[in-house]
Design a protein around this motif. Sequence first.
Motif, PDB file in Angstrom:
ATOM      1  N   ALA A 151      11.380  69.422  34.907  1.00 14.05           N
ATOM      2  CA  ALA A 151      10.965  70.379  33.879  1.00 14.05           C
ATOM      3  C   ALA A 151      12.044  71.440  33.669  1.00 14.05           C
ATOM      4  CB  ALA A 151       9.655  71.055  34.281  1.00 14.05           C
ATOM      5  N   LEU A 152      12.254  71.764  32.390  1.00  9.39           N
ATOM      6  CA  LEU A 152      13.101  72.899  32.024  1.00  9.39           C
ATOM      7  C   LEU A 152      12.194  73.915  31.335  1.00  9.39           C
ATOM      8  CD1 LEU A 152      15.333  70.301  30.618  1.00  9.39           C
ATOM      9  CD2 LEU A 152      16.593  72.161  31.657  1.00  9.39           C
ATOM     10  N   VAL A 153      12.294  75.175  31.744  1.00 11.14           N
ATOM     11  CA  VAL A 153      11.357  76.177  31.247  1.00 11.14           C
ATOM     12  C   VAL A 153      12.092  77.367  30.652  1.00 11.14           C
ATOM     13  CG1 VAL A 153       9.294  77.523  31.764  1.00 11.14           C
ATOM     14  CG2 VAL A 153       9.896  75.576  33.227  1.00 11.14           C
ATOM     15  N   GLU A 154      11.843  77.621  29.364  1.00  6.36           N
ATOM     16  CA  GLU A 154      12.341  78.845  28.729  1.00  6.36           C
ATOM     17  C   GLU A 154      11.243  79.905  28.800  1.00  6.36           C
ATOM     18  OE1 GLU A 154      14.442  78.429  24.983  1.00  6.36           O
ATOM     19  OE2 GLU A 154      14.605  76.262  25.270  1.00  6.36           O
ATOM     20  N   TRP A 155      11.622  81.130  29.075  1.00  8.17           N
ATOM     21  CA  TRP A 155      10.717  82.286  29.147  1.00  8.17           C
ATOM     22  C   TRP A 155       9.676  82.126  30.250  1.00  8.17           C
ATOM     23  CZ3 TRP A 155      12.606  86.380  26.913  1.00  8.17           C
ATOM     24  CH2 TRP A 155      13.502  86.195  25.850  1.00  8.17           C
ATOM     25  N   SER A 156      10.147  81.647  31.416  1.00 10.75           N
ATOM     26  CA  SER A 156       9.233  81.391  32.529  1.00 10.75           C
ATOM     27  C   SER A 156       8.604  82.677  33.064  1.00 10.75           C
ATOM     28  CB  SER A 156       9.975  80.672  33.647  1.00 10.75           C
ATOM     29  OG  SER A 156      10.995  81.511  34.176  1.00 10.75           O
ATOM     30  N   GLU A 157       9.154  83.839  32.708  1.00 11.15           N
ATOM     31  CA  GLU A 157       8.562  85.089  33.213  1.00 11.15           C
ATOM     32  C   GLU A 157       7.123  85.275  32.732  1.00 11.15           C
ATOM     33  OE1 GLU A 157      11.422  84.764  31.293  1.00 11.15           O
ATOM     34  OE2 GLU A 157      11.905  86.713  30.413  1.00 11.15           O
ATOM     35  N   PHE A 158       6.716  84.503  31.724  1.00 15.42           N
ATOM     36  CA  PHE A 158       5.337  84.630  31.223  1.00 15.42           C
ATOM     37  C   PHE A 158       4.348  83.694  31.923  1.00 15.42           C
ATOM     38  CE2 PHE A 158       7.770  85.905  27.241  1.00 15.42           C
ATOM     39  CZ  PHE A 158       7.688  87.249  27.545  1.00 15.42           C
ATOM     40  N   ILE A 159       4.867  82.847  32.818  1.00 16.81           N
ATOM     41  CA  ILE A 159       3.959  81.937  33.542  1.00 16.81           C
ATOM     42  C   ILE A 159       4.269  81.941  35.044  1.00 16.81           C
ATOM     43  CG2 ILE A 159       3.442  80.405  31.612  1.00 16.81           C
ATOM     44  CD1 ILE A 159       5.504  78.399  32.894  1.00 16.81           C
ATOM     45  N   THR A 160       4.624  83.103  35.564  1.00 21.51           N
ATOM     46  CA  THR A 160       5.079  83.154  36.962  1.00 21.51           C
ATOM     47  C   THR A 160       4.053  82.566  37.937  1.00 21.51           C
ATOM     48  OG1 THR A 160       4.361  85.445  36.945  1.00 21.51           O
ATOM     49  CG2 THR A 160       6.724  85.049  36.770  1.00 21.51           C
ATOM     50  N   ASP A 161       2.773  82.734  37.647  1.00 17.13           N
ATOM     51  CA  ASP A 161       1.751  82.235  38.581  1.00 17.13           C
ATOM     52  C   ASP A 161       1.735  80.715  38.681  1.00 17.13           C
ATOM     53  OD1 ASP A 161       1.047  84.812  39.019  1.00 17.13           O
ATOM     54  OD2 ASP A 161      -0.824  84.747  37.881  1.00 17.13           O
ATOM     55  N   ASP A 162       2.229  80.047  37.632  1.00 15.70           N
ATOM     56  CA  ASP A 162       2.171  78.582  37.605  1.00 15.70           C
ATOM     57  C   ASP A 162       3.401  77.919  38.216  1.00 15.70           C
ATOM     58  OD1 ASP A 162      -0.292  78.228  36.286  1.00 15.70           O
ATOM     59  OD2 ASP A 162       0.645  78.782  34.389  1.00 15.70           O
ATOM     60  N   LEU A 163       4.441  78.700  38.490  1.00 19.81           N
ATOM     61  CA  LEU A 163       5.720  78.104  38.894  1.00 19.81           C
ATOM     62  C   LEU A 163       5.741  77.744  40.372  1.00 19.81           C
ATOM     63  CD1 LEU A 163       8.085  80.610  37.042  1.00 19.81           C
ATOM     64  CD2 LEU A 163       7.475  78.286  36.310  1.00 19.81           C
ATOM     65  N   PRO A 164       6.457  76.668  40.710  1.00 19.54           N
ATOM     66  CA  PRO A 164       6.639  76.361  42.135  1.00 19.54           C
ATOM     67  C   PRO A 164       7.579  77.369  42.795  1.00 19.54           C
ATOM     68  CG  PRO A 164       7.796  74.757  40.755  1.00 19.54           C
ATOM     69  CD  PRO A 164       7.118  75.707  39.822  1.00 19.54           C
ATOM     70  N   ASP A 165       7.612  77.361  44.118  1.00 18.35           N
ATOM     71  CA  ASP A 165       8.494  78.280  44.842  1.00 18.35           C
ATOM     72  C   ASP A 165       9.958  77.850  44.756  1.00 18.35           C
ATOM     73  OD1 ASP A 165       6.355  79.810  45.682  1.00 18.35           O
ATOM     74  OD2 ASP A 165       6.047  78.604  47.489  1.00 18.35           O
ATOM     75  N   ASP A 166      10.151  76.520  44.773  1.00 17.56           N
ATOM     76  CA  ASP A 166      11.511  75.974  44.844  1.00 17.56           C
ATOM     77  C   ASP A 166      11.968  75.636  43.421  1.00 17.56           C
ATOM     78  OD1 ASP A 166      13.820  74.489  45.244  1.00 17.56           O
ATOM     79  OD2 ASP A 166      13.020  73.392  46.975  1.00 17.56           O
ATOM     80  N   VAL A 167      12.784  76.497  42.858  1.00 21.74           N
ATOM     81  CA  VAL A 167      13.245  76.292  41.478  1.00 21.74           C
ATOM     82  C   VAL A 167      14.756  76.503  41.392  1.00 21.74           C
ATOM     83  CG1 VAL A 167      11.068  76.929  40.367  1.00 21.74           C
ATOM     84  CG2 VAL A 167      12.759  78.712  40.866  1.00 21.74           C
ATOM     85  N   LEU A 168      15.332  75.841  40.418  1.00 22.48           N
ATOM     86  CA  LEU A 168      16.740  76.049  40.097  1.00 22.48           C
ATOM     87  C   LEU A 168      16.786  77.046  38.947  1.00 22.48           C
ATOM     88  CD1 LEU A 168      19.679  75.189  40.520  1.00 22.48           C
ATOM     89  CD2 LEU A 168      19.261  73.223  39.068  1.00 22.48           C
ATOM     90  N   VAL A 169      17.424  78.174  39.176  1.00 21.21           N
ATOM     91  CA  VAL A 169      17.439  79.234  38.170  1.00 21.21           C
ATOM     92  C   VAL A 169      18.788  79.247  37.463  1.00 21.21           C
ATOM     93  CG1 VAL A 169      17.158  81.704  37.749  1.00 21.21           C
ATOM     94  CG2 VAL A 169      15.885  80.609  39.613  1.00 21.21           C
TER      95      VAL A 169
END
Length: 161
Positions: A102-120
């Motif tokens: 998954a590639l996510v734009e504007w992920s700051e609006f779904i922080t609760d849904d994100l996994p801990d291990d992410v490539l930023v």
Amino acid sequence: MIINSNSVEETQNLAQALARVITPGTTILLNGDLGAGKTTFTQGFARELGIKRPVKSPTFTLVREYQTPAFMLYHLDVYRLGEEGGAEDLGLSEYFNPDSVALVEWSEFITDDLPDDVLVIDLSRIAGDATEQQRQIELSATGPHSQHVLDQLGIDDGTRN
Ligand SMILES: Nc1ncnc2c1ncn2[C@@H]1O[C@H](COP(=O)(O)OP(=O)(O)OP(=O)(O)O)[C@@H](O)[C@H]1O
Ligand SMILES: [Mg+2]
């Protein structure tokens, strides 16, 4: 890892290099202002994975799904959720799973849904750049899976081609 891009092509070269080392189970957060190059990056990434369909920003649908030979690719753009004052439980976390990318734009609006291990991936314009074509692209990992991907990218440094 910090890389400077001087053009759309250079940004997409980096995206293509990342696509060559990506493994299922990777969630990529694309951060940066409007017009920073998040969708441009995604287009290069998807093209390298053989996706022929045009990759357009899914602002109104929130997510677009692409089938690659090896895994599903999800492109999320949740900007709209910020304008609407935040996300309720939309079940977006199903897109962040061990079998897909998954590639996510504007992920700051779904922080609760994100996994801990992410490539930023942070994209930013460079101050005083009269050409408007320059971007600083910073890649970082928040866990072992994404760190491994980043390590592979360091070996296969696609900024050369
Ligand atoms: N070095 C560069 N890398 C990426 N894009 C660049 C670069 N130089 C110029 N651009 C231009 O910047 C724009 C980036 O637009 P893009 O839609 O990718 O941004 P975005 O970050 O997805 O914005 P939004 O938050 O609105 O979705 C494009 O018009 C692209 O041509
Ligand atoms: Mg975009």
